[in-house]
Design a protein around this motif. Structure first.
Motif, short mmCIF file in Angstrom:
data_model
loop_
_atom_site.label_atom_id
_atom_site.label_comp_id
_atom_site.label_asym_id
_atom_site.label_seq_id
_atom_site.Cartn_x
_atom_site.Cartn_y
_atom_site.Cartn_z
N PHE A 174 1.03 4.75 145.02
CA PHE A 174 1.91 3.89 145.78
C PHE A 174 2.79 4.72 146.70
O PHE A 174 3.04 5.90 146.44
N TYR A 181 6.68 4.20 148.10
CA TYR A 181 7.92 3.43 148.08
C TYR A 181 8.82 3.97 149.19
O TYR A 181 8.77 5.15 149.54
N GLN A 189 12.94 3.83 150.88
CA GLN A 189 14.35 3.45 150.73
C GLN A 189 15.05 3.64 152.05
O GLN A 189 15.28 4.78 152.49
N TYR A 232 8.95 7.87 149.12
CA TYR A 232 8.53 8.44 147.84
C TYR A 232 7.08 8.05 147.56
O TYR A 232 6.72 6.87 147.65
N ILE A 241 0.89 5.87 139.03
CA ILE A 241 0.97 5.20 137.73
C ILE A 241 0.41 6.14 136.67
O ILE A 241 -0.70 6.67 136.81
N GLN A 265 4.17 3.96 133.44
CA GLN A 265 5.37 4.26 134.22
C GLN A 265 4.96 4.75 135.59
O GLN A 265 3.81 5.11 135.81
N LEU A 266 5.91 4.78 136.49
CA LEU A 266 5.72 5.41 137.79
C LEU A 266 6.21 6.86 137.70
O LEU A 266 7.32 7.10 137.24
N PHE A 308 7.19 9.76 140.19
CA PHE A 308 7.54 9.89 141.59
C PHE A 308 7.52 11.34 142.05
O PHE A 308 7.79 12.26 141.28
N GLY A 309 7.25 11.52 143.34
CA GLY A 309 7.53 12.80 143.97
C GLY A 309 9.01 12.90 144.29
O GLY A 309 9.78 11.96 144.04
N LYS A 310 9.41 14.02 144.86
CA LYS A 310 10.83 14.24 145.15
C LYS A 310 11.28 13.54 146.42
O LYS A 310 12.48 13.46 146.69
#
Lengths: 115, 112
Positions: free
Chosen positions: B34, B36, B38, B86, B90, B99-100, B102-104
């Protein structure tokens, strides 16, 4: 409708204090997640609830961290005896089903600062 | 172990220029990835997922299993694309839990 809400939005605690962070997921959402996001980092998984059952708490950093979702809706993340390293943004997310690829909807986060 | 790497902390491009945000992953199973986003003063929200093979706001991402990459691309950057992005994977931890990871994150800045 309303999205995921979290309260408080900001919390300042003195080292050693206990704090409680609240998450109101989208109504009817089965899955609820807590993530911790340190400054300059991506969110990191803390714990996962499916309805009221806590299926995974492997991401909780220590036994000072405790989460509950007693009625399968609102969830509370509690941190006992806070330490400076607990300072972070705590994110809550919910999804409609228990399917892994279902969209996770995030709340605005609670920014915790431990002095 | 599962891991998501976003090598660039900050990416600056001019308006109208192409954008590519890099994401590499490490996962032993079949990956579900995915992106994401922000935006400033907004909450984290899903941009797109690889299984949908969709284009959202002009962005696309192709899963390359050989290179273990899932780079996000847009042919012409717009100022409103400025945000934190981001990449997430999964990961399953058994007993019905997932859970997800995530990268930084990469901060995209589009210069007018």
């Amino acid at each position: 409708g309303a999205g995921v809400s979290q309260s408080p939005r900001y919390k300042v605690a003195k080292r050693g204090q206990d704090v409680a962070l609240r998450c109101d997921p989208i109504s009817g959402h089965v899955s609820l997640f807590w993530y911790q996001q340190a400054l300059g980092q991506g969110p990191e998984f803390l714990t996962y609830f499916q309805n009221e059952a806590q299926l995974d708490k492997s991401g909780l950093p220590s036994d000072r961290f405790f989460a509950e979702r007693p009625e399968g809706s609102v969830s509370t993340l509690k941190i006992q005896r806070t330490q400076q390293e607990d300072s972070a943004v705590y994110l809550c997310a919910s999804s409609f089903t228990s399917g892994a690829t279902d969209t996770q909807y995030f709340g605005p986060g609670t920014r915790l600062t431990v002095l | 172990a599962q891991r998501v790497t976003q090598p660039e902390k900050l990416l600056s491009v001019f308006k109208g220029a192409p954008v590519e945000l890099k994401c590499n992953y490490s996962y032993s199973g079949s990956p579900e990835l995915f992106w994401y986003v922000q935006y400033s003063r907004q909450r984290l929200q899903l941009l797109l997922r690889h299984i949908s093979r969709e284009s959202i706001k002009g962005f696309t991402a192709d899963l390359n299993k050989g290179e273990t990459s899932f780079h996000l691309k847009k042919p012409f950057a717009q100022e409103e694309d400025s945000a934190m992005y981001y990449c997430a994977l999964i990961t399953y931890s058994g007993a019905g839990s997932y859970q997800l990871t995530f990268g930084k994150g990469t901060k995209l800045s589009v210069i007018p």
